[in-house]
Write a protein that holds these residues in place. Structure first.
Motif, PDB file in Angstrom:
ATOM      1  N   PRO A  48       0.813  -1.216   0.000  1.00 38.07           N
ATOM      2  CA  PRO A  48       0.000   0.000   0.000  1.00 38.07           C
ATOM      3  C   PRO A  48       0.847   1.266   0.000  1.00 38.07           C
ATOM      4  O   PRO A  48       0.338   2.356  -0.280  1.00 38.07           O
ATOM      5  CB  PRO A  48      -0.801  -0.127   1.303  1.00 38.07           C
ATOM      6  CG  PRO A  48       0.019  -1.008   2.180  1.00 38.07           C
ATOM      7  CD  PRO A  48       0.704  -1.976   1.262  1.00 38.07           C
ATOM      8  N   GLU A  49       2.142   1.116   0.293  1.00 40.04           N
ATOM      9  CA  GLU A  49       3.038   2.267   0.326  1.00 40.04           C
ATOM     10  C   GLU A  49       3.580   2.632  -1.056  1.00 40.04           C
ATOM     11  O   GLU A  49       4.230   3.662  -1.222  1.00 40.04           O
ATOM     12  CB  GLU A  49       4.192   1.985   1.289  1.00 40.04           C
ATOM     13  CG  GLU A  49       3.723   1.819   2.741  1.00 40.04           C
ATOM     14  CD  GLU A  49       4.772   1.177   3.612  1.00 40.04           C
ATOM     15  OE1 GLU A  49       5.782   0.702   3.071  1.00 40.04           O
ATOM     16  OE2 GLU A  49       4.574   1.136   4.842  1.00 40.04           O
ATOM     17  N   LEU A  50       3.341   1.770  -2.041  1.00 39.07           N
ATOM     18  CA  LEU A  50       3.832   2.064  -3.385  1.00 39.07           C
ATOM     19  C   LEU A  50       2.976   3.150  -4.020  1.00 39.07           C
ATOM     20  O   LEU A  50       1.756   3.022  -4.100  1.00 39.07           O
ATOM     21  CB  LEU A  50       3.779   0.797  -4.246  1.00 39.07           C
ATOM     22  CG  LEU A  50       4.352   0.944  -5.661  1.00 39.07           C
ATOM     23  CD1 LEU A  50       5.881   1.014  -5.613  1.00 39.07           C
ATOM     24  CD2 LEU A  50       3.901  -0.220  -6.547  1.00 39.07           C
ATOM     25  N   PRO A  51       3.580   4.233  -4.481  1.00 44.31           N
ATOM     26  CA  PRO A  51       2.799   5.278  -5.160  1.00 44.31           C
ATOM     27  C   PRO A  51       2.098   4.715  -6.394  1.00 44.31           C
ATOM     28  O   PRO A  51       2.612   3.831  -7.069  1.00 44.31           O
ATOM     29  CB  PRO A  51       3.864   6.317  -5.548  1.00 44.31           C
ATOM     30  CG  PRO A  51       5.001   6.080  -4.612  1.00 44.31           C
ATOM     31  CD  PRO A  51       5.004   4.613  -4.348  1.00 44.31           C
ATOM     32  N   ALA A  52       0.940   5.252  -6.676  1.00 44.82           N
ATOM     33  CA  ALA A  52       0.153   4.769  -7.816  1.00 44.82           C
ATOM     34  C   ALA A  52       0.926   4.891  -9.120  1.00 44.82           C
ATOM     35  O   ALA A  52       0.750   4.078 -10.044  1.00 44.82           O
ATOM     36  CB  ALA A  52      -1.156   5.549  -7.900  1.00 44.82           C
ATOM     37  N   GLN A  53       1.806   5.887  -9.214  1.00 48.02           N
ATOM     38  CA  GLN A  53       2.569   6.089 -10.449  1.00 48.02           C
ATOM     39  C   GLN A  53       3.529   4.926 -10.734  1.00 48.02           C
ATOM     40  O   GLN A  53       3.966   4.738 -11.870  1.00 48.02           O
ATOM     41  CB  GLN A  53       3.360   7.397 -10.378  1.00 48.02           C
ATOM     42  CG  GLN A  53       2.496   8.646 -10.368  1.00 48.02           C
ATOM     43  CD  GLN A  53       2.107   9.061  -8.951  1.00 48.02           C
ATOM     44  OE1 GLN A  53       1.992   8.217  -8.056  1.00 48.02           O
ATOM     45  NE2 GLN A  53       1.922  10.356  -8.747  1.00 48.02           N
ATOM     46  N   PHE A  54       3.869   4.162  -9.708  1.00 45.87           N
ATOM     47  CA  PHE A  54       4.799   3.037  -9.877  1.00 45.87           C
ATOM     48  C   PHE A  54       4.072   1.707  -9.984  1.00 45.87           C
ATOM     49  O   PHE A  54       4.720   0.668 -10.090  1.00 45.87           O
ATOM     50  CB  PHE A  54       5.795   2.991  -8.704  1.00 45.87           C
ATOM     51  CG  PHE A  54       6.874   4.035  -8.782  1.00 45.87           C
ATOM     52  CD1 PHE A  54       8.102   3.746  -9.352  1.00 45.87           C
ATOM     53  CD2 PHE A  54       6.660   5.312  -8.291  1.00 45.87           C
ATOM     54  CE1 PHE A  54       9.099   4.706  -9.429  1.00 45.87           C
ATOM     55  CE2 PHE A  54       7.642   6.279  -8.351  1.00 45.87           C
ATOM     56  CZ  PHE A  54       8.876   5.985  -8.934  1.00 45.87           C
ATOM     57  N   ASP A  55       2.757   1.721  -9.948  1.00 49.31           N
ATOM     58  CA  ASP A  55       2.006   0.479 -10.075  1.00 49.31           C
ATOM     59  C   ASP A  55       2.290  -0.155 -11.445  1.00 49.31           C
ATOM     60  O   ASP A  55       2.112   0.485 -12.485  1.00 49.31           O
ATOM     61  CB  ASP A  55       0.511   0.750  -9.937  1.00 49.31           C
ATOM     62  CG  ASP A  55      -0.301  -0.528  -9.934  1.00 49.31           C
ATOM     63  OD1 ASP A  55       0.022  -1.426  -9.128  1.00 49.31           O
ATOM     64  OD2 ASP A  55      -1.245  -0.643 -10.741  1.00 49.31           O
ATOM     65  N   GLY A  56       2.772  -1.391 -11.437  1.00 49.02           N
ATOM     66  CA  GLY A  56       3.130  -2.068 -12.671  1.00 49.02           C
ATOM     67  C   GLY A  56       4.584  -1.911 -13.078  1.00 49.02           C
ATOM     68  O   GLY A  56       5.006  -2.484 -14.100  1.00 49.02           O
ATOM     69  N   ALA A  57       5.379  -1.157 -12.299  1.00 45.35           N
ATOM     70  CA  ALA A  57       6.803  -0.999 -12.619  1.00 45.35           C
ATOM     71  C   ALA A  57       7.515  -2.349 -12.515  1.00 45.35           C
ATOM     72  O   ALA A  57       7.241  -3.148 -11.619  1.00 45.35           O
ATOM     73  CB  ALA A  57       7.451   0.016 -11.677  1.00 45.35           C
ATOM     74  N   ARG A  58       8.434  -2.585 -13.440  1.00 40.39           N
ATOM     75  CA  ARG A  58       9.146  -3.868 -13.493  1.00 40.39           C
ATOM     76  C   ARG A  58      10.617  -3.663 -13.119  1.00 40.39           C
ATOM     77  O   ARG A  58      11.299  -2.774 -13.653  1.00 40.39           O
ATOM     78  CB  ARG A  58       9.031  -4.484 -14.891  1.00 40.39           C
ATOM     79  CG  ARG A  58       7.617  -4.976 -15.182  1.00 40.39           C
ATOM     80  CD  ARG A  58       7.395  -5.272 -16.651  1.00 40.39           C
ATOM     81  NE  ARG A  58       8.289  -6.287 -17.198  1.00 40.39           N
ATOM     82  CZ  ARG A  58       8.139  -7.607 -17.029  1.00 40.39           C
ATOM     83  NH1 ARG A  58       7.122  -8.058 -16.288  1.00 40.39           N
ATOM     84  NH2 ARG A  58       8.979  -8.464 -17.576  1.00 40.39           N
ATOM     85  N   VAL A  59      11.076  -4.514 -12.199  1.00 40.78           N
ATOM     86  CA  VAL A  59      12.452  -4.445 -11.704  1.00 40.78           C
ATOM     87  C   VAL A  59      13.164  -5.747 -12.070  1.00 40.78           C
ATOM     88  O   VAL A  59      12.730  -6.835 -11.662  1.00 40.78           O
ATOM     89  CB  VAL A  59      12.497  -4.245 -10.176  1.00 40.78           C
ATOM     90  CG1 VAL A  59      13.946  -4.133  -9.701  1.00 40.78           C
ATOM     91  CG2 VAL A  59      11.686  -3.020  -9.768  1.00 40.78           C
ATOM     92  N   ALA A  60      14.237  -5.638 -12.840  1.00 44.51           N
ATOM     93  CA  ALA A  60      15.041  -6.809 -13.193  1.00 44.51           C
ATOM     94  C   ALA A  60      16.187  -6.941 -12.195  1.00 44.51           C
ATOM     95  O   ALA A  60      16.923  -5.977 -11.949  1.00 44.51           O
ATOM     96  CB  ALA A  60      15.585  -6.672 -14.608  1.00 44.51           C
ATOM     97  N   LEU A  61      16.321  -8.132 -11.621  1.00 45.28           N
ATOM     98  CA  LEU A  61      17.367  -8.399 -10.632  1.00 45.28           C
ATOM     99  C   LEU A  61      18.440  -9.287 -11.262  1.00 45.28           C
ATOM    100  O   LEU A  61      18.190 -10.451 -11.585  1.00 45.28           O
ATOM    101  CB  LEU A  61      16.767  -9.085  -9.400  1.00 45.28           C
ATOM    102  CG  LEU A  61      17.752  -9.601  -8.351  1.00 45.28           C
ATOM    103  CD1 LEU A  61      18.623  -8.476  -7.801  1.00 45.28           C
ATOM    104  CD2 LEU A  61      17.008 -10.321  -7.220  1.00 45.28           C
ATOM    105  N   VAL A  62      19.630  -8.721 -11.424  1.00 42.47           N
ATOM    106  CA  VAL A  62      20.755  -9.449 -12.003  1.00 42.47           C
ATOM    107  C   VAL A  62      21.772  -9.717 -10.905  1.00 42.47           C
ATOM    108  O   VAL A  62      22.219  -8.784 -10.235  1.00 42.47           O
ATOM    109  CB  VAL A  62      21.425  -8.641 -13.134  1.00 42.47           C
ATOM    110  CG1 VAL A  62      22.598  -9.416 -13.728  1.00 42.47           C
ATOM    111  CG2 VAL A  62      20.408  -8.279 -14.216  1.00 42.47           C
ATOM    112  N   THR A  63      22.129 -10.977 -10.712  1.00 42.77           N
ATOM    113  CA  THR A  63      23.146 -11.292  -9.707  1.00 42.77           C
ATOM    114  C   THR A  63      24.065 -12.390 -10.217  1.00 42.77           C
ATOM    115  O   THR A  63      23.697 -13.187 -11.080  1.00 42.77           O
ATOM    116  CB  THR A  63      22.521 -11.770  -8.373  1.00 42.77           C
ATOM    117  OG1 THR A  63      22.043 -13.112  -8.520  1.00 42.77           O
ATOM    118  CG2 THR A  63      21.382 -10.875  -7.938  1.00 42.77           C
TER     119      THR A  63
END
Length: 381
Positions: free
Chosen positions: A150-165
């Motif tokens: 619920p703390e995620l701003p609406a503007q970031f809803d659906g944002a995709r984060v790629a994790l490379v390790t």
């Protein structure tokens, strides 16, 4: 590691090879004098190849020239794991034969037959499993996750984060492998790329070019990295500088605001737990000024580093390090050091996404721990 300290693991491994030589060439009593000599030469050559994988020799030649040797040696290390397991099972069977036939010939004839059948079978299975592991390690896949807050701003809803390790470019993994990683990441069209440590193995001057394709990573919110334990082994400052020269922002116990359409979230990054001096981890500094009521991503190489930020309002920690065990059955040893093996799990009050990694350390071999590129979709909810 000093030269004297390096002699200990080399000596132990050489002793194991003597054991393998005896199991394969002597115990079965093949009746051919050339068999022990040929196998001894092969094992000595493989030992030399193993050492090249750790840059013990061969520095006068280019990485491209030495890569086939390094790859073969490191793959042999994986084969040795399965030789050990196979001979362990064979040893149990031989003991049972000896106990069952103790009153006759103490099981000598049965054990000889078992050696002649079992030793070649163990070798074939070990090589076969290694071959399968080479195939598995060369085919990373995308793993999709979804995290809601619920703390995620609406503007970031659906944002995709790629994790490379855990790329581990170096003596074994080349720029071609890194190029494949970049192509896979860009194909997912991420909004943000987070590289959570262990990009390399070795010295930046020698192996920096193997990471050059990372310059082409594309993400509107940026490409960020933290250090892993392999960055701390040697040449730390030069590697950090090399990453930054590629346009990657290295988070050195600090945080940044990621802005989108007038809203922002926080990405914090901390050095690996194995670092010291200026590269020692400092979670307090990494989260300095961060509002716990806001949405915070926290990049830390090892999952156990989540314990350092309990109660600090971290909404998702992005980690790697475990490799998912990399080669079965090593997976079952990971919990001795880490709270999670892979996947999305809570460590205390911190959700942690642990990647199995997209590369491999040492042998470019993975067995029952396939390489992955986790992509997280953030949701407001």
């Amino acid at each position: 590691m000093s030269a004297l300290a390096a002699l200990v693991p080399i000596g132990v491994f050489a002793g194991f090879l003597v054991f393998v030589w005896h199991r394969l060439a002597v115990a079965p009593r093949w009746g051919r004098r050339w068999v022990p000599w040929v196998l001894a030469v092969v094992l000595i050559a493989l030992l030399a190849a193993v050492l090249e994988g750790f840059d013990v020799w061969g520095g006068a030649w280019s990485p491209a020239t030495m890569r086939p040797v390094a790859w073969t040696g490191q793959a042999f290390l994986a084969t040795c794991l399965y030789l050990f397991l196979g001979f362990l099972v064979l040893g149990v069977l031989k003991t049972l034969v000896m106990l069952a036939r103790w009153r006759h010939d103490r099981g000598r004839a049965g054990r000889l037959r078992l050696n002649r059948v079992g030793a070649p079978l163990v070798a074939l299975l070990a090589v076969g499993v290694t071959g399968y592991g080479a195939y598995e390690a060369s085919h990373p896949s995308v793993t999709e996750f979804e995290v809601s807050s619920p703390e995620l701003p609406a503007q970031f809803d659906g944002a995709r984060v790629a994790l490379v390790t855990d790329i581990h470019a170096g003596a074994v993994r080349s720029a071609d492998f890194t190029r494949g990683v970049v192509d896979l990441v860009n194909a997912q069209k991420p909004d943000l790329v987070v590289i959570a440590g262990d990009l390399e193995d070795g010295y930046a001057a020698r192996y920096g070019p193997e990471l050059a394709p990372l310059r082409d990573l594309e993400a509107p919110l940026g490409v960020y990295a933290t250090t892993g334990n392999h960055e701390m082994f040697r040449d730390t400052a030069n590697w950090v500088r090399a990453f930054e020269d590629l346009g990657i922002r290295v988070l050195k116990n600090e945080n940044v605001a990621l802005d989108k359409d007038g809203a922002s979230i926080t990405l914090a990054g901390v050095h690996d737990i194995s670092g010291g001096g200026e590269f020692a981890p400092d979670p307090e500094a990494a989260l300095a000024g961060v509002d716990p009521a806001g949405f915070t991503l926290y990049a830390a190489h090892q999952p156990r580093q989540a314990r350092d930020v309990a109660g600090r309002g971290v909404d998702l920690q992005l980690s790697g390090h475990t490799h998912g065990g990399q080669m079965w059955p090593l997976r079952y040893l990971v919990p001795l050091q880490q709270p999670v093996i892979d996947g999305l799990h809570d460590v205390g009050d911190v959700p942690v996404l642990t990647s199995r990694g997209i590369g491999a350390w040492g042998p470019a071999i993975r067995v029952a721990a396939p390489p992955e590129l986790p992509v997280v979709t953030l949701r407001r909810g």
